[in-house]
Design an enzyme around this catalytic site. Sequence first.
Site, short mmCIF file in Angstrom:
data_model
loop_
_atom_site.label_atom_id
_atom_site.label_comp_id
_atom_site.label_asym_id
_atom_site.label_seq_id
_atom_site.Cartn_x
_atom_site.Cartn_y
_atom_site.Cartn_z
N GLU A 48 1.23 -0.64 0.03
CA GLU A 48 -0.11 -0.46 0.28
C GLU A 48 0.62 1.22 -0.11
O GLU A 48 0.49 2.69 -0.27
CB GLU A 48 -0.89 0.43 1.42
CG GLU A 48 -2.01 1.14 1.37
CD GLU A 48 -2.67 1.54 0.02
OE1 GLU A 48 -3.92 0.42 0.17
OE2 GLU A 48 -2.83 2.27 -0.66
N LYS A 97 5.43 5.01 -9.47
CA LYS A 97 4.64 4.57 -9.55
C LYS A 97 3.18 4.21 -10.00
O LYS A 97 2.27 4.07 -10.19
CB LYS A 97 4.02 6.14 -8.47
CG LYS A 97 5.16 5.90 -6.82
CD LYS A 97 5.10 6.71 -6.30
CE LYS A 97 5.67 6.86 -5.29
NZ LYS A 97 6.22 8.31 -4.65
N1 HSE Z 1 10.35 9.93 -2.51
C1 HSE Z 1 9.16 10.04 -2.69
C2 HSE Z 1 7.90 11.05 -3.02
C3 HSE Z 1 8.59 9.72 -1.28
O1 HSE Z 1 8.68 12.76 -2.66
O2 HSE Z 1 7.09 11.01 -3.10
C4 HSE Z 1 6.55 8.81 -1.59
O3 HSE Z 1 7.31 7.27 -2.07
#
Ligand code: HSE
Length: 442
Positions: free
Chosen positions: A130, A206
């Site tokens: 998650e 992502k």
């Molecule tokens: N480095 C990532 C960000 C951390 O700034 O979103 C969270 O996945």
Amino acid sequence: MTDYRRLRVALLGAGVVGSQVAALLRQHGPELADRAGATLELAGIAVRDVDAPRNTDLPHELFTTDAESLIVGADIVIELIGGIEPARGYLLQAINSGADVVTANKALLATHGPEIFDAADQVGAQVYYEAAAAGAIPIIRPLRDSLAGDRVQRIMGIVNGTTNYILDRMDTEGVEFADVLAEAQALGYAESDPTADVEGYDAAQKAAILASLAFHTTVPLDAVHREGITGIDKAMIDAARHAGYVIKLLAVCERLTGQQDAGASGEAISVRVYPALISRTHPLASVHGANNAVFVQAEAAGNLMFYGAGAGGVQTASAVLGDVVSAARRHIAGGIGVGESTRANLPVVEIGRVVTRYQVTLEVADQPGVLATVAGILSEGRVSIATLEQTVIGESEAGSGSARLVLGTHKALEQDLSETVERLAESGVVERVVSVLRVEGD
Ligand code: HSE
Ligand code: NDP
């Protein structure tokens, strides 16, 4: 007090996120036990250096550099090391020794996800992740479970906290890029190599994870079009504001029809990450600081929006612990884990096939006929002008200076637009292509 079965939890990593997971596990132990139906015993914490100074009151004897021994006999392994190796090896060891695993490691899942999910399938283990997309925001479970009966059409999201923090501070306070990046690092938002954030790699990882879940298709990371924010300067931020826009690093994942090389279903998908203009009245424009937001458009459900902290230790620890409780419940209930759904197998189209709106900013000679030449090239390139603003710049007298043209287009094919911009650059009337930005959000 209920006498629950004890589950051994091995924690790998005690950095920004791991230290908070350990602290919350210990702080809320009895409450978590009641929710999970099992006592979650923190068996140990693997780190690189057990003697490194740590801003935590965790007992020193919990720490070890021997992650492999810690994994042996663990029921749940939480991987919060990051990167590919040794995280990949440890997760595979954990799965093969019968543990369920929890990870926040998008870099690993976006590159070795199929290997890890296959290994889990082989032994009936479950992989929970998650926290791997959009920090504390519940978005993996909604896509994997809640929307499993629907058809997702489009996802548009701000999924990187560091870049949103940087762009927001540049927009609201006029701060320079380099100064804000240092702040984001100090606050624990940035990856250990912040290039991953500012060049869009983290958001692309992502996007690959979200698109895989949304479209039931394995999306390889190299199929995701990626552009970062290092080319965005204060002048572009100011120009965007002047035009009623804000610049955000967006991840856009969409289902497409009518593509030549669509799969058997007649559908394909596009997955892309780039800095884009969105209207200041759009809900994504008011996502400030390190917050993230993900819009999901689904055929039956309509528009859904998920919003919250996209980075930060304790915030991300919330998502990790939710996974740990789920893993514990499953461990107690028994049965095999649920595998990833990738049967739709939709092809991912190249960026040139994407259709969106653009804003093109040019510096041109301020002379008769220039506008007509520019308009002619756009027309030949099948790019239709929606708005046009001209400002005389430099020490112009009629016909002898330069002008700045800001062209807003109607929807156009990316390939047509980029070929048209090349022709404009070579036309002899354009002195400089200042910027080309996509406009999203309508
Ligand atoms: N480095 C990532 C960000 C951390 O700034 O979103 C969270 O996945
Ligand atoms: P940190 O760099 O702060 O922490 C990494 C931890 O891993 C440290 O405790 C380090 O040990 C340990 N470690 C590194 N290498 C090894 C190794 N070879 N063996 C054992 N331990 C090792 O990372 P974060 O906590 O920021 O991130 C962890 C994961 O969570 C990453 O995958 C990241 O992408 C993800 N994530 C992070 C978010 C955030 O806001 N920071 C948000 C969402 C996800 P030592 O302490 O001794 O150096």
